[in-house]
Design an enzyme around this catalytic site. Structure first.
Site: not given
Length: 155
Positions: A67, A120
């Protein structure tokens, strides 16, 4: 897309699932790393489901790398979370009673980067986090991590 349902013992409607999450502090230990999920646009700690054949440490490190692009050393257990009044539901109909082991991780290699699971990424103060759209159970984990209690929480 994942969503949470809350209610008295609602987790009885789901399958049991083990997951990990990680709190990564910046060098000053005042900011926490969060990612924005690509599936629902909400902010969260890195983490995810444990796979068969993995240890919890391996699962935590793998999910963090997938991630965020970061390699971590898992430093300590922050807490074990198993709220029976919360059910995680996916669009495909799968529902889970999540048992989460949340760890503190220390970055050993890499720079934060986006993945197909994140849109983000950044470090945020507790004051900034208060006003962010964060996946519900992660607020408690962040609070526990910021408390710097060396004894793991069991919730």
């Amino acid at each position: 897309m994942a969503s949470y349902r809350f209610g008295e013992r609602v987790s009885r409607d789901g399958k049991l699932m083990l997951s990990t999450s990680v709190v990564i502090f910046d060098e000053s230990h005042t900011h926490v790393l969060l990612t924005r999920r690509s599936d629902n646009g909400r902010w969260c700690l890195p983490g995810g489901h444990m796979e068969a054949g993995e240890s919890v440490i391996e699962a935590c490190a793998r999910e963090t790398r997938e991630e965020t692009g970061l390699r971590i050393h898992v430093a300590r257990l922050i807490g074990v979370y198993s709220n029976p009044h919360m059910l995680l539901s996916y669009a495909d109909g799968n529902q889970f009673h999540m048992v989460n082991l949340c760890f503190e991780g220390i970055v050993t290699e890499g720079m934060p980067s986006l993945s197909d699971e994140t849109t983000e990424i950044g470090y945020f103060t507790p004051q900034e986090i208060e006003h962010m759209d964060i996946v519900e159970p992660h607020r408690e984990r962040i609070t526990d991590a910021m408390a710097s209690n060396q004894t793991p929480m069991i919730r």
